[in-house]
Design an enzyme around this catalytic site. Structure first.
Site, PDB file in Angstrom:
ATOM      1  N   GLU A  91      41.316  42.844  38.895  1.00 55.79           N
ATOM      2  CA  GLU A  91      40.236  41.900  39.175  1.00 55.79           C
ATOM      3  C   GLU A  91      40.565  40.998  40.358  1.00 55.79           C
ATOM      4  O   GLU A  91      41.731  40.720  40.635  1.00 55.79           O
ATOM      5  CB  GLU A  91      39.963  41.024  37.949  1.00 55.79           C
ATOM      6  CG  GLU A  91      39.374  41.775  36.779  1.00 55.79           C
ATOM      7  CD  GLU A  91      39.095  40.878  35.597  1.00 55.79           C
ATOM      8  OE1 GLU A  91      38.823  39.676  35.806  1.00 55.79           O
ATOM      9  OE2 GLU A  91      39.144  41.376  34.459  1.00 55.79           O
ATOM     10  N   ASN A 289      41.008  27.675  29.102  1.00 51.96           N
ATOM     11  CA  ASN A 289      39.809  28.503  29.074  1.00 51.96           C
ATOM     12  C   ASN A 289      39.332  28.640  27.623  1.00 51.96           C
ATOM     13  O   ASN A 289      40.059  29.167  26.785  1.00 51.96           O
ATOM     14  CB  ASN A 289      40.156  29.895  29.651  1.00 51.96           C
ATOM     15  CG  ASN A 289      38.930  30.760  29.855  1.00 51.96           C
ATOM     16  OD1 ASN A 289      37.927  30.598  29.163  1.00 51.96           O
ATOM     17  ND2 ASN A 289      39.010  31.689  30.784  1.00 51.96           N
ATOM     18  N   CYS A 331      40.843  35.426  35.783  1.00 55.66           N
ATOM     19  CA  CYS A 331      41.152  36.848  35.924  1.00 55.66           C
ATOM     20  C   CYS A 331      41.661  37.446  34.620  1.00 55.66           C
ATOM     21  O   CYS A 331      42.379  36.810  33.866  1.00 55.66           O
ATOM     22  CB  CYS A 331      42.186  37.062  37.027  1.00 55.66           C
ATOM     23  SG  CYS A 331      41.438  37.262  38.643  1.00 55.66           S
TER      24      CYS A 331
END
Length: 343
Positions: A91, A289, A331
């Site tokens: 990614e 996150n 990512c």
């Protein structure tokens, strides 16, 4: 057959002159590849058909195959899932700012470090990327979006300093004025801390920016968050950073992912300020996150308190402004979902 994107400028000149082409042909080829994003020798019309045929015999120009793309409706942040020639996937992310475009690129397929808050580590480690695969992320994004990237952060999948040679060579290629032409101070390497490689980086003569993913102020806590800490302690890593700073004079960014109840206590902030005292650093505070299972963000009040304690102790700090939250721009997420869907 050699991938042209694996070659430094000097190596390309040597290769083509050995084939009987004039030295200046290297500049023509690179203009097609890096400026016009052409990866087919047949389209290089200022080269003779004979030269094009000769180059096709000896070189490939391996851009990446796009498998998936997610675009944030909030800020335009764009995440790409690429397929490599061996079928593996990586990614990259493109971030848009008022005055610049930044690319976040990968250096490995998966990651051996396995930080508990990172999706990349969950999918395991497969292999290092080649120099050409690192460089191709920039060219492939620029070709796809028809935009020029001005800043690069090696903060995607993988630990750059565990793929040291290919990472350094890719930086030289991206920085070279006839290749990527990206200013060296616009390139950042992010590492969890490989002491000998940090010291080696200081000797390279590359004035890149360095970011250290620290995430905890004590070895006890960091061992839980970053398993590699059991091999390289905080003391060893910060000592290497101090050597790096003495040699380069550069300020280092400290990345600190804040996780509720784990590393966000007032005592953590005070300890962090203590271990960073008298170092030329800037602390980037990053709320974890929320897509990572079982981990929760601190409250806004706790984030501000943590930052305030650092500032009161003379440590520059900021809470990072998030981008691409609606597309899980960190990512590893797209790749992990693809792997799970196939299992």
């Amino acid at each position: 057959m050699k991938n042209l994107l694996d070659l430094s400028y000097e190596e390309l000149v040597t290769e083509i002159t050995n084939l009987g082409l004039e030295r200046y042909r290297a500049d023509q080829i690179l203009d097609w590849v890096f400026d016009k994003k052409v990866n087919n020798f047949d389209e290089m019309t200022n080269l003779s058909k004979k030269h094009r045929a000769l180059l096709k015999e000896h070189f490939s120009i391996s851009f990446l195959k796009l498998l998936d793309k997610k675009v944030s409706r909030i800020d335009g942040t764009t995440k790409f899932l690429w397929e490599l020639e061996d079928g593996n996937t990586i990614e990259s992310v493109m971030l848009f700012h008022p005055d610049r475009i930044t690319a976040c690129i990968s250096t490995q397929v998966g990651c051996p470090v396995k930080c508990i808050f990172c999706a990349t580590g969950m999918s395991g480690f497969v292999r290092n990327l080649t120099t050409g695969e690192i460089v191709a992320q920039i060219l492939s994004m620029e070709k796809e979006e028809k935009k020029k990237i001005g800043n690069v952060v090696y903060m995607g999948m993988g630990e750059p300093l565990l793929n040291y040679e290919n990472t350094i060579k890719s930086i030289r290629i991206l920085n070279h004025k006839k290749m990527g032409n990206i200013g060296i101070r616009r390139i950042t390497i992010s590492t969890v801390g490989i002491p000998d490689r940090i010291i080696q980086l200081a000797e390279e003569g590359l004035d890149v920016k360095l970011a250290l993913s620290l995430h905890a102020p004590t070895n006890f806590k960091r061992d839980q968050l970053v398993p590699l800490n059991k091999k390289y302690s905080i003391e060893e890593i910060l000592n290497a950073v101090k050597i790096y700073q003495r040699k380069t004079g550069n300020r280092v960014t400290i990345e600190y992912v804040l996780i509720r109840g784990i590393n966000d206590e007032i005592s953590d902030a005070k300890k962090l300020a203590e271990i960073l005292r008298n170092m030329k650093v800037f602390v980037n505070l990053i709320p974890v996150n929320p897509t990572v299972e079982g981990l929760r963000r601190p409250s806004r009040e706790r984030l501000l308190t943590f930052k305030r304690i650092l500032l009161e102790n003379g440590i520059e700090a900021e809470i990072r402004r998030e981008k691409g939250t609606d597309i899980e721009a960190a990512c590893g997420q797209l790749r992990l979902k693809r792997i799970k869907s196939r299992s």
